[in-house]
Design an enzyme around this catalytic site. Structure first.
Site, PDB file in Angstrom:
ATOM      1  NE  ARG A  35      -3.727   2.361   0.199  1.00  0.00           N
ATOM      2  CZ  ARG A  35      -2.894   3.492  -0.628  1.00  0.00           C
ATOM      3  NH1 ARG A  35      -1.796   3.386  -1.277  1.00  0.00           N
ATOM      4  NH2 ARG A  35      -3.679   4.650  -0.491  1.00  0.00           N
ATOM      5  CB  THR A 145     -16.650  -5.280   0.199  1.00  0.00           C
ATOM      6  OG1 THR A 145     -17.387  -4.101  -0.278  1.00  0.00           O
ATOM      7  CG2 THR A 145     -16.527  -6.088  -1.230  1.00  0.00           C
ATOM      8  CB  SER A 187     -14.846  -2.230  -9.150  1.00  0.00           C
ATOM      9  OG  SER A 187     -14.626  -2.740  -7.761  1.00  0.00           O
ATOM     10  CE1 TYR A 189     -11.485  -4.674  -2.515  1.00  0.00           C
ATOM     11  CE2 TYR A 189     -13.498  -3.401  -2.740  1.00  0.00           C
ATOM     12  CZ  TYR A 189     -12.519  -4.137  -1.816  1.00  0.00           C
ATOM     13  OH  TYR A 189     -13.128  -4.113  -0.832  1.00  0.00           O
ATOM     14  CG  HIS A 190     -16.600  -4.071  -5.329  1.00  0.00           C
ATOM     15  ND1 HIS A 190     -16.450  -2.759  -5.862  1.00  0.00           N
ATOM     16  CD2 HIS A 190     -17.058  -3.825  -3.893  1.00  0.00           C
ATOM     17  CE1 HIS A 190     -16.690  -1.953  -4.934  1.00  0.00           C
ATOM     18  NE2 HIS A 190     -17.132  -2.600  -3.467  1.00  0.00           N
ATOM     19  CE  LYS A 193     -11.709  -7.536  -0.401  1.00  0.00           C
ATOM     20  NZ  LYS A 193     -11.099  -7.984   0.930  1.00  0.00           N
ATOM     21  CG  ASN A 248     -12.589   9.634   5.918  1.00  0.00           C
ATOM     22  OD1 ASN A 248     -13.620   9.868   6.745  1.00  0.00           O
ATOM     23  ND2 ASN A 248     -11.623   8.744   6.508  1.00  0.00           N
ATOM     24  NE  ARG A 249     -13.109  10.907  -3.456  1.00  0.00           N
ATOM     25  CZ  ARG A 249     -12.243  11.984  -4.198  1.00  0.00           C
ATOM     26  NH1 ARG A 249     -10.905  12.032  -3.943  1.00  0.00           N
ATOM     27  NH2 ARG A 249     -12.674  12.240  -5.412  1.00  0.00           N
TER      28      ARG A 249
HETATM   29  P1  NAD Z   1      -5.472  -0.699   2.991  1.00  0.00           P
HETATM   30  O1  NAD Z   1      -4.828  -0.777   1.624  1.00  0.00           O
HETATM   31  O2  NAD Z   1      -4.932   0.264   3.859  1.00  0.00           O
HETATM   32  O3  NAD Z   1      -4.538  -1.937   3.862  1.00  0.00           O
HETATM   33  C1  NAD Z   1      -4.404  -3.177   3.058  1.00  0.00           C
HETATM   34  C2  NAD Z   1      -3.092  -3.707   3.757  1.00  0.00           C
HETATM   35  O4  NAD Z   1      -2.662  -4.907   3.125  1.00  0.00           O
HETATM   36  C3  NAD Z   1      -1.856  -2.750   3.211  1.00  0.00           C
HETATM   37  O5  NAD Z   1      -1.292  -2.490   4.365  1.00  0.00           O
HETATM   38  C4  NAD Z   1      -1.300  -3.647   2.198  1.00  0.00           C
HETATM   39  O6  NAD Z   1       0.254  -3.137   2.182  1.00  0.00           O
HETATM   40  C5  NAD Z   1      -1.327  -5.010   2.700  1.00  0.00           C
HETATM   41  N1  NAD Z   1      -1.200  -5.991   1.438  1.00  0.00           N
HETATM   42  C6  NAD Z   1      -1.984  -6.132   0.553  1.00  0.00           C
HETATM   43  N2  NAD Z   1      -1.797  -7.075  -0.279  1.00  0.00           N
HETATM   44  C7  NAD Z   1      -0.704  -7.925   0.577  1.00  0.00           C
HETATM   45  C8  NAD Z   1      -0.269  -9.109   0.218  1.00  0.00           C
HETATM   46  N3  NAD Z   1      -0.156  -9.603  -0.935  1.00  0.00           N
HETATM   47  N4  NAD Z   1       0.526  -9.748   1.211  1.00  0.00           N
HETATM   48  C9  NAD Z   1       0.654  -8.941   2.431  1.00  0.00           C
HETATM   49  N5  NAD Z   1       0.001  -7.680   2.623  1.00  0.00           N
HETATM   50  C10 NAD Z   1      -0.630  -7.211   1.624  1.00  0.00           C
HETATM   51  O7  NAD Z   1      -6.828  -1.143   2.822  1.00  0.00           O
HETATM   52  P2  NAD Z   1      -8.014  -1.015   4.280  1.00  0.00           P
HETATM   53  O8  NAD Z   1      -8.779   0.066   3.835  1.00  0.00           O
HETATM   54  O9  NAD Z   1      -7.425  -1.200   5.495  1.00  0.00           O
HETATM   55  O10 NAD Z   1      -8.902  -2.178   3.917  1.00  0.00           O
HETATM   56  C11 NAD Z   1      -8.559  -3.636   4.532  1.00  0.00           C
HETATM   57  C12 NAD Z   1      -9.466  -4.681   4.385  1.00  0.00           C
HETATM   58  O11 NAD Z   1     -10.773  -4.286   4.399  1.00  0.00           O
HETATM   59  C13 NAD Z   1      -9.360  -4.808   2.577  1.00  0.00           C
HETATM   60  O12 NAD Z   1      -9.501  -6.548   2.206  1.00  0.00           O
HETATM   61  C14 NAD Z   1     -10.555  -4.140   2.099  1.00  0.00           C
HETATM   62  O13 NAD Z   1     -11.289  -4.802   1.121  1.00  0.00           O
HETATM   63  C15 NAD Z   1     -11.512  -4.541   3.440  1.00  0.00           C
HETATM   64  N6  NAD Z   1     -12.642  -3.430   3.489  1.00  0.00           N
HETATM   65  C16 NAD Z   1     -12.120  -1.758   3.372  1.00  0.00           C
HETATM   66  C17 NAD Z   1     -13.075  -0.886   3.493  1.00  0.00           C
HETATM   67  C18 NAD Z   1     -12.801   0.713   3.581  1.00  0.00           C
HETATM   68  O14 NAD Z   1     -13.652   1.475   3.453  1.00  0.00           O
HETATM   69  N7  NAD Z   1     -11.347   0.866   3.999  1.00  0.00           N
HETATM   70  C19 NAD Z   1     -14.291  -1.342   3.446  1.00  0.00           C
HETATM   71  C20 NAD Z   1     -14.717  -2.469   3.338  1.00  0.00           C
HETATM   72  C21 NAD Z   1     -13.724  -3.450   3.365  1.00  0.00           C
HETATM   73  N1  USQ Z   2     -18.380   8.929  -4.844  1.00  0.00           N
HETATM   74  C1  USQ Z   2     -18.519  10.317  -5.102  1.00  0.00           C
HETATM   75  N2  USQ Z   2     -17.523  11.060  -5.017  1.00  0.00           N
HETATM   76  C2  USQ Z   2     -16.478  10.741  -4.582  1.00  0.00           C
HETATM   77  C3  USQ Z   2     -16.093   9.594  -4.270  1.00  0.00           C
HETATM   78  C4  USQ Z   2     -17.039   8.563  -4.294  1.00  0.00           C
HETATM   79  O1  USQ Z   2     -19.626  10.439  -5.350  1.00  0.00           O
HETATM   80  O2  USQ Z   2     -15.593  11.784  -4.364  1.00  0.00           O
HETATM   81  C5  USQ Z   2     -19.277   7.963  -4.925  1.00  0.00           C
HETATM   82  C6  USQ Z   2     -18.899   6.623  -5.861  1.00  0.00           C
HETATM   83  O3  USQ Z   2     -19.157   6.806  -7.014  1.00  0.00           O
HETATM   84  C7  USQ Z   2     -19.621   5.559  -5.218  1.00  0.00           C
HETATM   85  C8  USQ Z   2     -19.754   5.858  -3.555  1.00  0.00           C
HETATM   86  O4  USQ Z   2     -19.548   7.406  -3.354  1.00  0.00           O
HETATM   87  O5  USQ Z   2     -21.164   5.529  -5.572  1.00  0.00           O
HETATM   88  C9  USQ Z   2     -18.988   5.054  -2.711  1.00  0.00           C
HETATM   89  O6  USQ Z   2     -17.563   5.261  -3.171  1.00  0.00           O
HETATM   90  P1  USQ Z   2     -16.219   5.023  -2.518  1.00  0.00           P
HETATM   91  O7  USQ Z   2     -15.041   5.307  -3.110  1.00  0.00           O
HETATM   92  O8  USQ Z   2     -16.418   5.664  -1.071  1.00  0.00           O
HETATM   93  O9  USQ Z   2     -16.324   3.461  -1.863  1.00  0.00           O
HETATM   94  P2  USQ Z   2     -16.088   1.955  -2.891  1.00  0.00           P
HETATM   95  O10 USQ Z   2     -15.399   2.495  -4.267  1.00  0.00           O
HETATM   96  O11 USQ Z   2     -17.376   1.361  -2.787  1.00  0.00           O
HETATM   97  O12 USQ Z   2     -15.083   1.333  -2.091  1.00  0.00           O
HETATM   98  C10 USQ Z   2     -14.782   1.494  -0.704  1.00  0.00           C
HETATM   99  C11 USQ Z   2     -13.558   0.811  -0.015  1.00  0.00           C
HETATM  100  C12 USQ Z   2     -13.620  -0.694  -0.305  1.00  0.00           C
HETATM  101  C13 USQ Z   2     -14.770  -1.294   0.168  1.00  0.00           C
HETATM  102  C14 USQ Z   2     -16.115  -0.457  -0.002  1.00  0.00           C
HETATM  103  C15 USQ Z   2     -17.222  -0.919   0.833  1.00  0.00           C
HETATM  104  O13 USQ Z   2     -12.404   1.410  -0.982  1.00  0.00           O
HETATM  105  O14 USQ Z   2     -12.423  -1.460   0.173  1.00  0.00           O
HETATM  106  O15 USQ Z   2     -14.972  -2.630  -0.233  1.00  0.00           O
HETATM  107  O16 USQ Z   2     -16.080   0.820   0.243  1.00  0.00           O
HETATM  108  S1  USQ Z   2     -18.745  -0.900  -0.210  1.00  0.00           S
HETATM  109  O17 USQ Z   2     -18.832   0.334  -0.899  1.00  0.00           O
HETATM  110  O18 USQ Z   2     -19.804  -1.230   0.888  1.00  0.00           O
HETATM  111  O19 USQ Z   2     -18.959  -1.861  -1.204  1.00  0.00           O
END
Ligand code: NAD
Ligand code: USQ
Length: 401
Positions: A35, A145, A187, A189-190, A193, A248-249
């Site tokens: 990351r 997710t 996406s 990414y999704h 999952k 947060n943005r």
């Molecule tokens: P993040 O990117 O900040 O943290 C992920 C960490 O995993 C990083 O430190 C990265 O270096 C490490 N990593 C990635 N690939 C790796 C690998 N192959 N081996 C070892 N380490 C590795 O993300 P986050 O926001 O902390 O999210 C953590 C988890 O929670 C993710 O799986 C994400 O899908 C899930 N999640 C996050 C959110 C959100 O809003 N942040 C929401 C729903 C789910």
């Molecule tokens: N969005 C805006 N403006 C912005 C950023 C985002 O309108 O500046 C909109 C996006 O188009 C989307 C929604 O807000 O419709 C959410 O976007 P996001 O970037 O906050 O969240 P998302 O891409 O879904 O991903 C984040 C995390 C991911 C996690 C997911 C949970 O990065 O790791 O899995 O939230 S969830 O959305 O419930 O699937």
């Protein structure tokens, strides 16, 4: 309990490692620091000045008197080293955060799509196979997710926790079955999952691994009671167009006077959870391992909001205007979202909501570090389909205050 926190240097992983350590557990953080490398690639940094992992764990030792071990290891590429680590540490539980987690990053280029699939699918599969090979019966908690369900598929019907009861027609009449809720990833990414879910179903059934998959909503906030104990423990705060999440943005944009970047009409409804509740939910899941040979799914969310309502709320609070930008993503312009989260509530989660004063804390953090914002990184540029106009292409340059 000895807990391995895979991905423990990340936004959710670091505060979880500190929380579990603070609660008396023996914690080992495993992370390949990818990351931090992606920040270098994107030429952007966390809004908060995060310290190197070695310094983070050293400072935690100083302020808490408790050790956290750190192992730099790539879960997707270093299978043999991971097996050795498991045999050596014999953890009681594992929390798996170690995946590429940004939807926009996963859609930005063919390389990023392939990296996201390779990294996430291999990391999860290596972990499952290593548990089978070593015979270590650790309780596994994975961060999934809400996006595996997709948005708008079931209208106003409540989204159950993982499984849906369906009627299957047969020549002898209907039979009832519980199936994984249909997947509608939005996406690459999704999508990873969704693939994780199938791997969990297979390994729980075939090898009786104990797995909990947490379908988490969008995490907001920055700090927890542990990360505030020293400035050098501060959590990361992503604000850029790829990794910054919506609320947060908006809070960061308000702090620098940038119009709030609503994609499209803002009718998208999403589920949210504060970082303090994330760490608490993980602790609850660790304390309550599943008893069946089927993965247990919890919806890890506390509230739902429409993006436009969040923007209005922040705009009213700060006076910063809302900009409706062309949506760089391929997603429904508006959707309903009704999510069940009964299991965590029954296990004692007391939800933190937007009105609880944490909004102010987050605004304070955004204000304190506003000088670290690179305005050129704010607008999201990753597009979901080749040829789609980016926000940058279509909108006259936004004034930045
Ligand atoms: P993040 O990117 O900040 O943290 C992920 C960490 O995993 C990083 O430190 C990265 O270096 C490490 N990593 C990635 N690939 C790796 C690998 N192959 N081996 C070892 N380490 C590795 O993300 P986050 O926001 O902390 O999210 C953590 C988890 O929670 C993710 O799986 C994400 O899908 C899930 N999640 C996050 C959110 C959100 O809003 N942040 C929401 C729903 C789910
Ligand atoms: N969005 C805006 N403006 C912005 C950023 C985002 O309108 O500046 C909109 C996006 O188009 C989307 C929604 O807000 O419709 C959410 O976007 P996001 O970037 O906050 O969240 P998302 O891409 O879904 O991903 C984040 C995390 C991911 C996690 C997911 C949970 O990065 O790791 O899995 O939230 S969830 O959305 O419930 O699937």
């Amino acid at each position: 309990m000895h807990v391995l926190v895979l991905g423990g240097d990340g936004f959710c992983g670091w505060p979880t490692a500190l929380h579990l350590s603070d609660r008396g557990h023996d914690v080992t953080v495993v992370d390949n620091l990818s990351r931090r490398a992606i920040d270098l690639e994107l030429e952007v940094e966390s809004l908060t000045p995060i310290r190197p992992i070695g310094e983070r764990v050293r400072v935690w030792g100083e302020v808490s008197g408790r050790d956290i071990a750190f192992v730099r290891l790539d879960l997707a590429r270093e299978y043999d080293r991971f097996v050795t680590l498991l045999k050596d540490r014999r953890p009681d539980a594992i929390v798996h955060f170690a995946e590429q987690r940004a939807a926009p990053y996963s859609m930005r280029s063919p390389q990023a799509k392939r990296y996201t699939v390779d990294n996430n699918v291999r990391a999860t599969h290596n972990l499952l196979e290593a548990l089978v090979t070593t015979g270590i019966g650790a309780n596994l908690v994975h961060l999934g997710t809400m996006g595996v369900y997709g948005y708008g598929w079931s209208g106003s019907a409540p989204i159950p926790e993982g499984y849906l009861t369906v009627k299957v027609p047969t020549p002898d009449g209907d039979i009832e079955r519980e199936i994984l809720h249909p997947a509608n990833p939005g996406s690459v990414y999704h999508l990873t999952k969704v693939l994780d879910q199938l791997m969990f179903a297979f390994y729980a059934g075939n090898d009786q691994l104990r797995i909990t998959d947490l379908h988490q909503g969008i995490v907001w906030g920055t700090q927890t009671p542990q990360t505030v104990r020293d400035e050098r423990l501060v959590n990361r705060f992503d604000y850029d167009g790829d990794y910054g999440t919506v609320l947060n943005r908006f809070l960061m944009q308000a702090a620098v006077g940038h119009p709030l970047t609503v994609h499209g009409s803002g009718g998208q409804t999403r589920a949210f959870i504060h970082i303090r509740d994330t760490v608490r939910c993980i602790e609850i899941a660790l304390e309550n391992p599943p008893e069946t040979s089927r993965p247990r799914v919890f919806n890890q969310i506390t509230e739902t909001h429409r993006v436009s309502d969040l923007a209005q709320m922040v705009s009213k609070m700060t006076g910063v205007e809302v900009a409706n930008l062309p949506n760089p993503r391929r997603e429904q312009d508006a959707n309903e979202l009704n999510v069940r989260n009964d299991q965590f509530l029954a296990l004692g989660l007391e939800p933190t909501t937007l009105s609880d004063g944490l909004f102010e804390e987050c605004t304070e953090i955004a204000g304190r570090y506003r000088h670290r914002v690179d305005p050129s990184k704010i607008v999201a540029r990753s597009v979901w389909r080749a040829g789609m106009p980016t926000a940058e292409d279509l909108v006259v340059r936004l004034p930045v205050g």
